[in-house]
Write an enzyme that holds these catalytic residues in place. Structure first.
Site, mmCIF file in Angstrom:
data_model
loop_
_atom_site.group_PDB
_atom_site.id
_atom_site.type_symbol
_atom_site.label_atom_id
_atom_site.label_comp_id
_atom_site.label_asym_id
_atom_site.label_seq_id
_atom_site.Cartn_x
_atom_site.Cartn_y
_atom_site.Cartn_z
ATOM 1 N N CYS A 5 5.933 -0.004 7.528
ATOM 2 C CA CYS A 5 5.543 1.124 6.685
ATOM 3 C C CYS A 5 6.746 1.519 5.847
ATOM 4 C CB CYS A 5 5.109 2.296 7.561
ATOM 5 S SG CYS A 5 4.671 3.766 6.616
ATOM 6 N N LEU A 6 6.526 1.773 4.568
ATOM 7 C CA LEU A 6 7.636 2.155 3.688
ATOM 8 C C LEU A 6 8.285 3.466 4.141
ATOM 9 C CD1 LEU A 6 6.058 1.248 0.223
ATOM 10 C CD2 LEU A 6 7.833 -0.013 1.453
ATOM 11 N N HIS A 21 -4.346 1.395 7.613
ATOM 12 C CA HIS A 21 -3.006 1.986 7.623
ATOM 13 C C HIS A 21 -2.912 3.131 6.607
ATOM 14 C CE1 HIS A 21 1.550 1.485 7.865
ATOM 15 N NE2 HIS A 21 1.403 2.237 6.796
ATOM 16 N N GLU A 22 -3.420 2.911 5.400
ATOM 17 C CA GLU A 22 -3.293 3.945 4.358
ATOM 18 C C GLU A 22 -4.171 5.158 4.659
ATOM 19 O OE1 GLU A 22 -0.776 3.661 2.557
ATOM 20 O OE2 GLU A 22 -0.469 1.548 3.020
ATOM 21 N N GLN A 57 3.153 10.041 1.079
ATOM 22 C CA GLN A 57 4.438 9.333 1.143
ATOM 23 C C GLN A 57 5.344 9.644 -0.042
ATOM 24 O OE1 GLN A 57 2.438 5.355 2.128
ATOM 25 N NE2 GLN A 57 4.387 5.208 3.194
ATOM 26 N N GLY A 95 0.834 -1.188 0.000
ATOM 27 C CA GLY A 95 0.000 0.000 0.000
ATOM 28 C C GLY A 95 0.872 1.243 0.000
ATOM 29 N N HIS A 120 -2.520 7.452 6.998
ATOM 30 C CA HIS A 120 -1.535 8.342 6.363
ATOM 31 C C HIS A 120 -2.188 9.656 5.933
ATOM 32 C CE1 HIS A 120 2.319 6.338 6.102
ATOM 33 N NE2 HIS A 120 1.788 5.224 5.646
HETATM 34 NI NI NI Z 1 2.673 3.380 5.609
#
Ligand code: NI
Length: 169
Positions: A92-93, A134-135, A55, A50, A138
């Protein structure tokens, strides 16, 4: 897909764009479709399941995800329903190579628009439920660290700050 997809650098912990509430998308046009394509390409390259527009430094309410059945986009998503609970080693990236067991509702249902302006809804347990929550976090400027229990969060923040200063060697 448009011809001009790009892979963007992923913003990491400490970047203020990750702590800001992202703005609603007023109109779904080619620039938004291009953003969706770029997010998908960047997510695939990472690789991740995701990715949210903040991000890659774009403070708009657009997320993409792929839990194994192809990439999907959700624009202006709203979490309609959650239930149950599930602990999962979440990463998380934007906080690379870190994972914490985080408890969240097991099931989530979210609604938004796709890249053509059609209303779409996704619902699921486990990984899909987790990714939706999660997304969408963000877009509110919330990183997974904010979901950690207080004591664990304090230690995580201390570790990340030390890492940023190069004190972890
Ligand atoms: Ni994330």
């Amino acid at each position: 897909m448009l011809a001009s997809m790009s892979i963007f650098p992923i913003r990491t912990f400490g970047d203020p764009v990750l702590r800001s509430r992202a703005g609603e998308v007023a109109q779904i046009d080619d620039s938004i479709r291009r953003l969706v394509d770029d997010l998908i390409e960047t997510m695939r390259d990472a690789p991740g399941v995701g990715l949210a527009a903040p991000q890659i430094g774009i403070s708009k309410r657009v997320v993409v995800f792929d839990v194994g059945d192809g990439p999907k986009a959700l624009i202006n998503p709203v979490l309609l329903e959650t239930s149950g609970e599930w602990v999962f080693e979440e990463g998380c990236l934007s906080v690379p190579n870190r994972f914490w067991p985080i408890e969240r509702p097991a099931f989530a249902r979210a609604r938004g628009l796709d890249e053509f302006g059609e209303v779409v809804e996704y619902a699921g347990e486990e990984l899909l439920g987790r990714v939706l929550q999660h997304e969408i976090d963000h877009l509110e400027g919330m990183l997974l660290i904010g979901r950690l229990e207080r004591r664990v969060r304090k230690q995580a923040l201390r570790d990340l700050r030390e890492e940023a200063l190069g004190l972890d060697q």
